[in-house]
Design a protein around this motif. Sequence first.
Motif, mmCIF file in Angstrom:
data_model
loop_
_atom_site.group_PDB
_atom_site.id
_atom_site.type_symbol
_atom_site.label_atom_id
_atom_site.label_comp_id
_atom_site.label_asym_id
_atom_site.label_seq_id
_atom_site.Cartn_x
_atom_site.Cartn_y
_atom_site.Cartn_z
ATOM 1 N N ALA A 261 0.469 -1.375 -0.260
ATOM 2 C CA ALA A 261 0.219 -0.121 0.071
ATOM 3 C C ALA A 261 0.558 1.213 0.171
ATOM 4 O O ALA A 261 0.221 2.578 -1.032
ATOM 5 C CB ALA A 261 -0.989 -0.091 1.526
ATOM 6 N N PRO A 262 2.056 1.987 0.859
ATOM 7 C CA PRO A 262 2.554 2.550 0.888
ATOM 8 C C PRO A 262 3.684 3.117 -0.723
ATOM 9 O O PRO A 262 3.978 4.213 -0.617
ATOM 10 C CB PRO A 262 3.723 1.674 2.107
ATOM 11 C CG PRO A 262 3.083 1.118 2.748
ATOM 12 C CD PRO A 262 2.211 0.813 1.602
ATOM 13 N N ARG A 263 2.854 1.314 -1.480
ATOM 14 C CA ARG A 263 4.011 2.019 -2.908
ATOM 15 C C ARG A 263 3.155 2.945 -3.994
ATOM 16 O O ARG A 263 3.517 2.638 -5.450
ATOM 17 C CB ARG A 263 4.759 0.528 -3.547
ATOM 18 C CG ARG A 263 5.141 -0.212 -2.249
ATOM 19 C CD ARG A 263 6.204 -0.802 -3.210
ATOM 20 N NE ARG A 263 7.290 -1.810 -1.803
ATOM 21 C CZ ARG A 263 7.960 -2.533 -1.562
ATOM 22 N NH1 ARG A 263 8.325 -2.645 -2.899
ATOM 23 N NH2 ARG A 263 8.315 -3.137 -0.718
ATOM 24 N N LEU A 264 1.444 2.601 -3.401
ATOM 25 C CA LEU A 264 0.800 2.900 -4.980
ATOM 26 C C LEU A 264 1.235 4.319 -5.213
ATOM 27 O O LEU A 264 1.409 4.995 -4.299
ATOM 28 C CB LEU A 264 -0.510 2.982 -3.692
ATOM 29 C CG LEU A 264 -0.689 1.494 -3.813
ATOM 30 C CD1 LEU A 264 -2.681 1.624 -2.736
ATOM 31 C CD2 LEU A 264 -1.170 1.150 -4.724
ATOM 32 N N CYS A 265 0.364 4.525 -5.811
ATOM 33 C CA CYS A 265 0.613 5.802 -6.689
ATOM 34 C C CYS A 265 -0.120 6.936 -6.248
ATOM 35 O O CYS A 265 -0.779 6.943 -4.873
ATOM 36 C CB CYS A 265 0.157 6.399 -8.252
ATOM 37 S SG CYS A 265 -1.151 6.108 -8.121
ATOM 38 N N ALA A 266 0.707 8.455 -6.192
ATOM 39 C CA ALA A 266 0.411 9.602 -5.131
ATOM 40 C C ALA A 266 -1.553 9.369 -4.730
ATOM 41 O O ALA A 266 -2.008 9.998 -4.303
ATOM 42 C CB ALA A 266 0.948 10.783 -5.640
ATOM 43 N N ALA A 267 -2.135 9.565 -6.549
ATOM 44 C CA ALA A 267 -3.228 9.817 -6.279
ATOM 45 C C ALA A 267 -4.211 8.596 -5.222
ATOM 46 O O ALA A 267 -4.874 9.085 -4.960
ATOM 47 C CB ALA A 267 -4.100 9.272 -7.891
ATOM 48 N N LEU A 268 -3.952 7.432 -6.095
ATOM 49 C CA LEU A 268 -4.460 6.526 -5.339
ATOM 50 C C LEU A 268 -4.053 7.006 -3.010
ATOM 51 O O LEU A 268 -4.898 6.952 -2.564
ATOM 52 C CB LEU A 268 -4.041 4.782 -5.268
ATOM 53 C CG LEU A 268 -5.022 4.990 -6.156
ATOM 54 C CD1 LEU A 268 -3.983 3.191 -7.288
ATOM 55 C CD2 LEU A 268 -5.670 5.043 -6.618
ATOM 56 N N GLN A 269 -3.375 6.998 -2.995
ATOM 57 C CA GLN A 269 -2.290 7.509 -1.935
ATOM 58 C C GLN A 269 -3.059 8.506 -1.185
ATOM 59 O O GLN A 269 -3.448 8.162 0.345
ATOM 60 C CB GLN A 269 -0.906 7.501 -1.254
ATOM 61 C CG GLN A 269 0.058 6.542 -1.538
ATOM 62 C CD GLN A 269 -0.021 5.482 -0.540
ATOM 63 O OE1 GLN A 269 -0.578 5.471 0.183
ATOM 64 N NE2 GLN A 269 0.947 5.039 -0.656
ATOM 65 N N ALA A 270 -3.545 9.069 -1.801
ATOM 66 C CA ALA A 270 -4.346 10.833 -0.987
ATOM 67 C C ALA A 270 -6.487 10.228 -0.577
ATOM 68 O O ALA A 270 -6.389 10.775 0.466
ATOM 69 C CB ALA A 270 -4.658 11.736 -2.261
ATOM 70 N N ARG A 271 -5.685 8.972 -1.447
ATOM 71 C CA ARG A 271 -7.964 8.395 -1.262
ATOM 72 C C ARG A 271 -7.702 7.085 -0.192
ATOM 73 O O ARG A 271 -8.204 6.566 0.754
ATOM 74 C CB ARG A 271 -8.455 8.243 -1.986
ATOM 75 C CG ARG A 271 -8.807 9.499 -3.205
ATOM 76 C CD ARG A 271 -9.420 8.628 -4.425
ATOM 77 N NE ARG A 271 -9.395 7.491 -4.249
ATOM 78 C CZ ARG A 271 -9.328 6.675 -5.349
ATOM 79 N NH1 ARG A 271 -8.779 6.462 -6.413
ATOM 80 N NH2 ARG A 271 -10.004 5.157 -5.245
ATOM 81 N N VAL A 272 -6.367 6.576 0.328
ATOM 82 C CA VAL A 272 -6.461 5.185 1.069
ATOM 83 C C VAL A 272 -6.182 6.004 2.240
ATOM 84 O O VAL A 272 -6.702 6.666 3.020
ATOM 85 C CB VAL A 272 -4.983 5.468 0.891
ATOM 86 C CG1 VAL A 272 -5.209 3.946 2.193
ATOM 87 C CG2 VAL A 272 -4.762 4.971 -0.126
ATOM 88 N N VAL A 273 -7.488 5.075 3.170
ATOM 89 C CA VAL A 273 -8.030 5.221 4.922
ATOM 90 C C VAL A 273 -7.618 3.748 5.711
ATOM 91 O O VAL A 273 -8.023 3.082 5.021
ATOM 92 C CB VAL A 273 -9.659 5.977 4.594
ATOM 93 C CG1 VAL A 273 -9.775 7.395 4.149
ATOM 94 C CG2 VAL A 273 -10.737 4.692 3.823
ATOM 95 N N LEU A 274 -8.206 4.642 6.425
ATOM 96 C CA LEU A 274 -7.605 2.754 7.488
ATOM 97 C C LEU A 274 -8.966 2.517 7.945
ATOM 98 O O LEU A 274 -9.989 3.278 7.935
ATOM 99 C CB LEU A 274 -7.191 3.254 8.959
ATOM 100 C CG LEU A 274 -5.650 4.113 9.016
ATOM 101 C CD1 LEU A 274 -5.654 4.531 10.620
ATOM 102 C CD2 LEU A 274 -4.698 3.057 8.407
ATOM 103 N N PRO A 275 -9.133 1.071 7.683
ATOM 104 C CA PRO A 275 -10.752 0.378 7.499
ATOM 105 C C PRO A 275 -10.648 0.804 8.798
ATOM 106 O O PRO A 275 -10.128 0.050 9.551
ATOM 107 C CB PRO A 275 -10.118 -0.253 7.738
ATOM 108 C CG PRO A 275 -8.310 -0.928 6.874
ATOM 109 C CD PRO A 275 -7.822 0.314 7.053
ATOM 110 N N ALA A 276 -12.196 1.124 8.849
ATOM 111 C CA ALA A 276 -13.127 1.288 10.011
ATOM 112 C C ALA A 276 -13.133 -0.022 10.941
ATOM 113 O O ALA A 276 -13.041 -0.169 12.210
ATOM 114 C CB ALA A 276 -14.337 2.072 10.274
ATOM 115 N N GLY A 277 -13.270 -1.876 10.502
ATOM 116 C CA GLY A 277 -13.707 -2.685 10.878
ATOM 117 C C GLY A 277 -13.444 -3.770 10.107
ATOM 118 O O GLY A 277 -12.540 -3.558 8.408
ATOM 119 N N ASP A 278 -13.066 -4.617 10.455
ATOM 120 C CA ASP A 278 -12.359 -6.092 9.473
ATOM 121 C C ASP A 278 -13.626 -6.348 8.500
ATOM 122 O O ASP A 278 -14.949 -6.567 8.741
ATOM 123 C CB ASP A 278 -11.705 -6.747 9.972
ATOM 124 C CG ASP A 278 -12.570 -7.217 11.277
ATOM 125 O OD1 ASP A 278 -13.926 -7.895 11.228
ATOM 126 O OD2 ASP A 278 -11.793 -8.095 12.482
#
Length: 294
Positions: A261-278
């Motif tokens: 996940a930390p290697r995804l492009c900047a445009a996707l990184q800007a949308r990545v959120v921590l999951p609220a649940g599993d």
Amino acid sequence: MSTQFLVGVDGGGTSTRARIVRVDGTLVGEGKAGASGLGQGVAQAWRNIQLAIERAALAGGLEGRSALRADHCVLGMGVAGANNALWRAQFLQANPGYTHLAVDSDVFTALLGAHQGRAGAVVIAGTGSIAHALQADGTRRISGGWGFPSGDEGSGSALGLRAVNLAQHAVDGRRASSALTDAVLSATGATPEALLQWCCKAGQFDYATLAPLVFDCEDRDPAAAHLLREAVQAMEALAWAVDPQGTLPLAVRGSIGQRLAPRLCAALQARVVLPAGDAMDGALQLCNQLRNRL
């Protein structure tokens, strides 16, 4: 009898997890068992689902599955391979007796859990790979999930398969040996004959067990680094396919996905959120939806 328990199950290609809660949301217990992905067999899936539920019950002080009679519980499940209509039908036909049962894919329950049922997207790269998005109007969009070996790009099984192919080429002189090919050969028996026998017996999960070797060899083997770059590109393609406008929050799940996940492009990184649940939280949402319809 009135419902007393909700059981949420996350059935994946590597393991199965179950969470039991009372109808007021109080946690009873959690349990874990082996893989229940439908591509590995319906009988195995139900066996490990039952075992995970039994372990969750025992962890909560209940006396095994007998305490979770069908008229006492609602069972919600996200199962890998449930998007395959034939496998899903076979799975439901083999139902061991649950009368209140909701089944969807494990990626959908991961999506529900990650965004608490709200609009969002998820990319999962574990043993296999798939992406799913849910729009505010309830529209769902899926990409990937075609299964091993023709699909699952960016997953552990795909990485392992590519690594084995490199090792085969090194063994028969089509490329030079490297840190990754040596590691794969060592893990599969140390000789060309052992590698051949391993390949003849190996399935999706077996190939996925080799994926950590690709990460281990990345710094000293350009071929391993190239495989990981390809995996990142595959994850990015999945994410854009389910949300071309790039407007939804994105959760990244799975052992491989979380590492990349930390290697995804900047445009996707800007949308990545921590999951609220599993995914078990998502499966419990299926339980509540079904319960409201009963």
